[in-house]
Write an enzyme that holds these catalytic residues in place. Sequence first.
Site, PDB file in Angstrom:
ATOM      1  N   TYR A   1      -2.940  -8.435  16.497  1.00  0.00           N
ATOM      2  CA  TYR A   1      -2.575  -7.560  15.610  1.00  0.00           C
ATOM      3  C   TYR A   1      -3.819  -6.544  15.884  1.00  0.00           C
ATOM      4  O   TYR A   1      -3.549  -5.235  15.900  1.00  0.00           O
ATOM      5  CB  TYR A   1      -2.859  -8.132  14.163  1.00  0.00           C
ATOM      6  CG  TYR A   1      -2.892  -6.906  13.052  1.00  0.00           C
ATOM      7  CD1 TYR A   1      -1.598  -6.274  12.678  1.00  0.00           C
ATOM      8  CD2 TYR A   1      -4.181  -7.100  12.376  1.00  0.00           C
ATOM      9  CE1 TYR A   1      -1.775  -5.738  11.697  1.00  0.00           C
ATOM     10  CE2 TYR A   1      -3.978  -6.082  11.196  1.00  0.00           C
ATOM     11  CZ  TYR A   1      -2.854  -5.384  11.047  1.00  0.00           C
ATOM     12  OH  TYR A   1      -3.021  -4.296   9.745  1.00  0.00           O
TER      13      TYR A   1
ATOM     14  N   ILE B   1       0.984  -1.073  -0.042  1.00  0.00           N
ATOM     15  CA  ILE B   1      -0.037   0.028   0.041  1.00  0.00           C
ATOM     16  C   ILE B   1       1.112   1.364  -0.185  1.00  0.00           C
ATOM     17  O   ILE B   1       0.668   2.235  -0.635  1.00  0.00           O
ATOM     18  CB  ILE B   1      -0.890   0.054   1.393  1.00  0.00           C
ATOM     19  CG1 ILE B   1      -1.788  -1.194   1.130  1.00  0.00           C
ATOM     20  CG2 ILE B   1      -1.610   1.073   1.243  1.00  0.00           C
ATOM     21  CD1 ILE B   1      -2.923  -1.317   2.286  1.00  0.00           C
TER      22      ILE B   1
END
Length: 333
Positions: free
Chosen positions: A155, A23
């Site tokens: 996470y 990204i």
Amino acid sequence: MSEYGIDGLRGRKVIVTGGAGFIGSHLCEGLVEVGADVICMDDLSAGKTTNVRHLEGRNNFHFVEMDVCDDSAAMDRVFEGVDTVFHNAASKKNICLINPHRDLEVNAGGALNLLKMTMKHGVRKFVQASTGSVYGEPQIFPTTESHPFEPVSYYGVSKLAGERYVDVFHRLYGLDTTILRYFHVYGPRQESNEFGGVVSIFLRRITQGENPVVFGHGEQVRSFTWVRDLVEANLRVATNPVATGKAYNAASGIRVTINELARGMLDILDKDGALSIEHGEPLIGDIMEFDVANGAIREDLGLTFEADFWGTLRTALGDVDSFLGRTQPATAS
């Protein structure tokens, strides 16, 4: 006027952390295109210099190999004169299972370190890349930004901690911040190893003549989001004051199951019909259902998302080498 219709960042010095990643490299492209002075920061633990090699030589692109947790004088030098930080560096979801302490250090500690540097050097804007994993297993559909935070993975916990630091710096010090929660991003240069995204993992296996492996029953629903839509989202929140202090779901709203994805990719790529879906053990912390509301970001910023998932994917998969990052993309103009 740029491809993204954004000129407000022209001439501004910006940092993109994780800029050599999937990204981040697309965000660097978009920023170079609009005329920002781009510092691509990456420690190359997951990012690759090949992802941004086509930007080398541009007078408004600079690569710095650095860990976001670095609080030395070297980081101070990088921050001199910076206007905006796009914090995309992260310890990814699969990695957190192997080393949860590093996951916390990067996703929470790294965000805190960058925020401190931001305040120290008078940076104007801080854009935090987060994740839908902060919600945990969604209980409210469609899921808006007001959904309770109940992460079910290391996470999700560490990224939520990063978000909370961003929110504290906005509330206590008036820092102009925006949080973008990403969902199931796909597009060229997505990592295809075991730490990558499911689209690229399936693509790599199918093109190598191997069956795509679906973990669990495969009816997990995902909201696949085109990477270039996230670039536009970042540019818009960085230049529009309406986004100050807010968090947005940056998701297409598309609903596709993993089984549907695997079958569709086999239809596109396996012309001989030689391959089939394999099923593996479920992944720990894997969320089953996503129905993501993106009304807030569409209303505030006029953002539209790619709705033709299969058409976009079919076109993108027409150049497998480019999708997997094996060839250089065209240089931004």
